[in-house]
Design a protein around this motif. Sequence first.
Motif, mmCIF file in Angstrom:
data_model
loop_
_atom_site.group_PDB
_atom_site.id
_atom_site.type_symbol
_atom_site.label_atom_id
_atom_site.label_comp_id
_atom_site.label_asym_id
_atom_site.label_seq_id
_atom_site.Cartn_x
_atom_site.Cartn_y
_atom_site.Cartn_z
ATOM 1 N N PRO A 143 -36.110 16.699 -82.131
ATOM 2 C CA PRO A 143 -35.600 17.229 -80.856
ATOM 3 C C PRO A 143 -36.458 16.890 -79.644
ATOM 4 N N TRP A 144 -37.783 17.023 -79.770
ATOM 5 C CA TRP A 144 -38.644 16.860 -78.616
ATOM 6 C C TRP A 144 -39.072 15.412 -78.371
ATOM 7 N N VAL A 145 -38.822 14.522 -79.319
ATOM 8 C CA VAL A 145 -39.358 13.163 -79.227
ATOM 9 C C VAL A 145 -38.429 12.276 -78.399
ATOM 10 N N GLN A 146 -38.982 11.728 -77.342
ATOM 11 C CA GLN A 146 -38.254 10.767 -76.523
ATOM 12 C C GLN A 146 -38.470 9.346 -77.035
ATOM 13 N N TYR A 147 -39.695 9.070 -77.457
ATOM 14 C CA TYR A 147 -40.031 7.736 -77.955
ATOM 15 C C TYR A 147 -41.168 7.867 -78.963
ATOM 16 N N ALA A 148 -41.119 7.040 -80.010
ATOM 17 C CA ALA A 148 -42.151 7.085 -81.055
ATOM 18 C C ALA A 148 -42.598 5.673 -81.403
ATOM 19 N N GLU A 149 -43.882 5.554 -81.710
ATOM 20 C CA GLU A 149 -44.450 4.285 -82.157
ATOM 21 C C GLU A 149 -45.283 4.559 -83.396
ATOM 22 N N VAL A 150 -45.134 3.703 -84.417
ATOM 23 C CA VAL A 150 -45.873 3.850 -85.670
ATOM 24 C C VAL A 150 -46.626 2.550 -85.944
ATOM 25 N N ARG A 151 -47.914 2.679 -86.284
ATOM 26 C CA ARG A 151 -48.739 1.499 -86.538
ATOM 27 C C ARG A 151 -49.556 1.686 -87.810
ATOM 28 N N LYS A 152 -49.637 0.620 -88.608
ATOM 29 C CA LYS A 152 -50.426 0.642 -89.831
ATOM 30 C C LYS A 152 -51.862 0.247 -89.531
ATOM 31 N N VAL A 153 -52.799 0.992 -90.110
ATOM 32 C CA VAL A 153 -54.220 0.648 -90.023
ATOM 33 C C VAL A 153 -54.742 0.571 -91.460
ATOM 34 N N TYR A 154 -54.895 -0.640 -91.963
ATOM 35 C CA TYR A 154 -55.287 -0.811 -93.356
ATOM 36 C C TYR A 154 -56.728 -0.373 -93.572
ATOM 37 N N PRO A 155 -57.016 0.195 -94.782
ATOM 38 C CA PRO A 155 -56.129 0.196 -95.954
ATOM 39 C C PRO A 155 -55.311 1.481 -96.170
ATOM 40 N N ARG A 156 -55.633 2.612 -95.499
ATOM 41 C CA ARG A 156 -55.005 3.878 -95.897
ATOM 42 C C ARG A 156 -54.586 4.756 -94.715
ATOM 43 N N THR A 157 -54.383 4.215 -93.514
ATOM 44 C CA THR A 157 -54.149 5.046 -92.340
ATOM 45 C C THR A 157 -52.926 4.568 -91.566
ATOM 46 N N ILE A 158 -52.183 5.531 -91.011
ATOM 47 C CA ILE A 158 -51.132 5.186 -90.055
ATOM 48 C C ILE A 158 -51.362 5.991 -88.780
#
Length: 316
Positions: A143-158
């Motif tokens: 509901p509250w999200v206007q825009y989202a970005e997801v990025r991988k940071v290897y080896p175990r983080t997003i």
Amino acid sequence: MDGGGRVVFALIGRKSGETRSHPQDSYAGGDDRRVLPRPLRRIVRFGISLATGRIHVPDHVGTLATFAFMGSVGLYGMSLGGHAQDVAQATTAAVGFAIEDVRVSGNSETSEIDILQLLGLDGTTSLVALDVDAARRKLSELPWVQYAEVRKVYPRTIEVMLKEREAFGVWQHGSDLSLIERNGSIIAPLRDSKFASLPLFVGRGAEAAAAKFVDDMAEWPEIRSRVKAYVRVAGRRWDLHLDNGVVLKLPETNVPKALTVLARLEKEQKLLERDVAAVDLRLEDRTTIELTAAATQRRNDAVEARNKALKKAGET
């Protein structure tokens, strides 16, 4: 042909540029055999050498080839059945790419628990197999999200970066209360008193016309600061409910003129501090004042007392 009836081939030296022919290629016998193209001849010779044992095949090659074939068939079957993603996730998570850390930024109204649940992150999700585009689309549905970005940071983080929508006011439609943006879009239902300081807009069409009307009232900050509710009437005009209970009935058109008249009356007579229930500004040539019930009763009592006094004076 010699005396014994045998065919004798003469060995003739080749001139420069000529190609060497096999005896069977030069033989012009009765069966006139065809010659295979050069690539096919190589394949045939390799097949004959393999069949006759002239080529050495290392041990266990057959076993490995069988396993490779079975693995290929299995992967193809999983792909057709839609399980390839699950297998890839389990495999990559097992070798050290399971997501262990989620860094969220930009969230004020969106909880991190909702984010984890929506993405299905349970400690065994593989970073390699995570579909970043799908994750972004899911987060954008909150509901509250206007825009989202997801990025991988290897080896175990997003990393999850959000831009949230901004609440402009509360819209009451029927018995429901909803938080709205400046453009009138509904964000989410009102759940608590956290947004009690936001202006309240009531009625059909109020959410779409709210921002422009509030902006137009910027010239009268003293009045606007006292408004507790903006009520849309018949989708055409506004009633303003003030903090002391007084209702200002504004016209459909030429609202600035009506507010100018009200501001003058307030400055000269302190109209809004009196026992007034409503101020009707809908007519350009007059302003109608509606008194409170208590003020009306006092006025009626005063009129009755005066009439009695006049009557008594007339009898004497």
